[in-house]
Design an enzyme around this catalytic site. Sequence first.
Site, PDB file in Angstrom:
ATOM      1  N   SER A  17       0.861  -1.189   0.000  1.00  0.00           N
ATOM      2  CA  SER A  17       0.000   0.000   0.000  1.00  0.00           C
ATOM      3  C   SER A  17       0.892   1.231   0.000  1.00  0.00           C
ATOM      4  O   SER A  17       1.621   1.487   0.966  1.00  0.00           O
ATOM      5  CB  SER A  17      -0.909   0.002   1.224  1.00  0.00           C
ATOM      6  N   HIS A  42      -0.777  -0.884  -4.503  1.00  0.00           N
ATOM      7  CA  HIS A  42      -2.112  -0.548  -3.995  1.00  0.00           C
ATOM      8  C   HIS A  42      -2.173   0.952  -3.719  1.00  0.00           C
ATOM      9  O   HIS A  42      -1.358   1.488  -2.959  1.00  0.00           O
ATOM     10  CB  HIS A  42      -2.374  -1.355  -2.720  1.00  0.00           C
ATOM     11  N   ASP A  44      -4.444   4.026  -2.363  1.00  0.00           N
ATOM     12  CA  ASP A  44      -5.614   4.349  -1.545  1.00  0.00           C
ATOM     13  C   ASP A  44      -6.113   5.757  -1.842  1.00  0.00           C
ATOM     14  O   ASP A  44      -5.434   6.739  -1.529  1.00  0.00           O
ATOM     15  CB  ASP A  44      -5.259   4.212  -0.058  1.00  0.00           C
ATOM     16  N   MET A  46      -8.696   8.385  -0.937  1.00  0.00           N
ATOM     17  CA  MET A  46      -9.627   8.723   0.148  1.00  0.00           C
ATOM     18  C   MET A  46     -10.116  10.154  -0.010  1.00  0.00           C
ATOM     19  O   MET A  46      -9.313  11.058  -0.248  1.00  0.00           O
ATOM     20  CB  MET A  46      -8.934   8.604   1.507  1.00  0.00           C
ATOM     21  N   HIS A  75      -8.002   1.642  -4.833  1.00  0.00           N
ATOM     22  CA  HIS A  75      -9.049   1.393  -3.842  1.00  0.00           C
ATOM     23  C   HIS A  75      -9.708   2.737  -3.554  1.00  0.00           C
ATOM     24  O   HIS A  75      -9.110   3.585  -2.877  1.00  0.00           O
ATOM     25  CB  HIS A  75      -8.379   0.782  -2.595  1.00  0.00           C
ATOM     26  N   MET A  77     -12.090   5.026  -1.788  1.00  0.00           N
ATOM     27  CA  MET A  77     -12.905   5.248  -0.593  1.00  0.00           C
ATOM     28  C   MET A  77     -13.604   6.590  -0.781  1.00  0.00           C
ATOM     29  O   MET A  77     -13.243   7.605  -0.192  1.00  0.00           O
ATOM     30  CB  MET A  77     -12.012   5.204   0.644  1.00  0.00           C
ATOM     31  N   MET A 150     -12.210  -5.637   3.717  1.00  0.00           N
ATOM     32  CA  MET A 150     -11.465  -4.759   4.627  1.00  0.00           C
ATOM     33  C   MET A 150     -11.257  -5.467   5.957  1.00  0.00           C
ATOM     34  O   MET A 150     -12.216  -5.974   6.549  1.00  0.00           O
ATOM     35  CB  MET A 150     -12.214  -3.443   4.878  1.00  0.00           C
ATOM     36  N   GLY A 155      -9.593   4.095   6.191  1.00  0.00           N
ATOM     37  CA  GLY A 155      -9.270   5.486   6.544  1.00  0.00           C
ATOM     38  C   GLY A 155      -7.799   5.725   6.825  1.00  0.00           C
ATOM     39  O   GLY A 155      -7.273   6.773   6.485  1.00  0.00           O
ATOM     40  N   PHE A 156      -7.146   4.733   7.441  1.00  0.00           N
ATOM     41  CA  PHE A 156      -5.749   4.943   7.847  1.00  0.00           C
ATOM     42  C   PHE A 156      -4.958   3.650   7.752  1.00  0.00           C
ATOM     43  O   PHE A 156      -5.523   2.565   7.945  1.00  0.00           O
ATOM     44  CB  PHE A 156      -5.684   5.461   9.299  1.00  0.00           C
ATOM     45  N   ASP A 184      -7.156  -6.253   3.170  1.00  0.00           N
ATOM     46  CA  ASP A 184      -6.530  -4.933   3.265  1.00  0.00           C
ATOM     47  C   ASP A 184      -6.681  -4.385   4.676  1.00  0.00           C
ATOM     48  O   ASP A 184      -7.798  -4.121   5.123  1.00  0.00           O
ATOM     49  CB  ASP A 184      -7.208  -4.008   2.236  1.00  0.00           C
ATOM     50  N   GLY A 185      -5.533  -4.235   5.332  1.00  0.00           N
ATOM     51  CA  GLY A 185      -5.522  -3.648   6.668  1.00  0.00           C
ATOM     52  C   GLY A 185      -4.889  -4.556   7.696  1.00  0.00           C
ATOM     53  O   GLY A 185      -5.408  -5.630   7.984  1.00  0.00           O
ATOM     54  N   GLY A 186      -3.722  -4.150   8.184  1.00  0.00           N
ATOM     55  CA  GLY A 186      -3.071  -4.905   9.255  1.00  0.00           C
ATOM     56  C   GLY A 186      -2.430  -6.212   8.818  1.00  0.00           C
ATOM     57  O   GLY A 186      -2.153  -7.077   9.658  1.00  0.00           O
ATOM     58  N   GLY A 206       0.830  -2.340   3.930  1.00  0.00           N
ATOM     59  CA  GLY A 206       1.446  -1.019   3.945  1.00  0.00           C
ATOM     60  C   GLY A 206       2.526  -0.908   4.987  1.00  0.00           C
ATOM     61  O   GLY A 206       3.723  -1.033   4.704  1.00  0.00           O
ATOM     62  N   SER A 207       2.109  -0.740   6.248  1.00  0.00           N
ATOM     63  CA  SER A 207       3.107  -0.478   7.291  1.00  0.00           C
ATOM     64  C   SER A 207       4.066  -1.649   7.497  1.00  0.00           C
ATOM     65  O   SER A 207       5.243  -1.432   7.786  1.00  0.00           O
ATOM     66  CB  SER A 207       2.429  -0.080   8.597  1.00  0.00           C
TER      67      SER A 207
END
Length: 234
Positions: A17, A42, A44, A46, A75, A77, A150, A155-156, A184-186, A206-207
């Site tokens: 991401s 990816h 994002d 937003m 993606h 949003m 998700m 959002g973040f 997607d996410g974590g 991402g992170s």
Amino acid sequence: MTMGDTTNVPSARIAPSMLSSDFANLASEAKRMLECGADWLHMDIMVCHFVPNLTIGAPVIQSLRKHTDAFLDCHLMVTNPSDYVAPFAQAGASGFTFHIEVVKDEWKDLLKSIKSAGMQAGVALRPGTSVEQIFPLVEGEEHVDMVLVMTVEPGFGGQKFIPEMMTKVNILRKKFPWLHIEVDGGLGPSTIEEAAKAGANCIVAGSSVFGSQDPAGVISLLRSKVQDATMRGF
Ligand SMILES: O=C(CO)[C@H](O)[C@H](O)COP(=O)(O)O
Ligand SMILES: [Fe+2]
């Protein structure tokens, strides 16, 4: 799908991401991720009406497209995805994923317009949205290529993976073996096993990738967990 029958399951797509990248150096960050083994990038998108954050739009996709041929997995949003189809197609987006929560019956026209603009179509669900709601979008003659489940509230970046979402992934994998299922996410080394076992093949991270000293190692680990799970069956 019977246990072990995974012939139609698409192969792994690892998608860093770019939300976690250095936006001031987007082209070189994209190049770095591709050199580290990323399949997709990816992106994002937003807009403050759907999520409490504001990121990038079509002009940034257009700028990045001048530097790479990579699959740009966008993606969106946003509350009005149909307004973004033409600008994103012209900018060079490869995949266009909209949220189910913002469309009613017009999803059919939206889907047609995404595909006739030459993009892959995806539909995303927030954690509170039931998976059954997207069945018609996967079952129809004109159907989405990908479902994005998700695994955090959108959002973040940098949020904690919600394991309960794996039920949705597994329902989708059993019902639609051929489908691209994105999480997607974590996602990262500590959560990939669960997502891969449930049947996810497109992994957004991402992170965990950008925060690592060894992003290539993380990407390779994510890929091997998806491959192992696919070999074993769902
Ligand atoms: O859609 C998103 C947030 O809405 C991002 O793609 C997602 O959060 C990725 O970041 P991380 O891997 O750090 O959780
Ligand atoms: Fe995303």
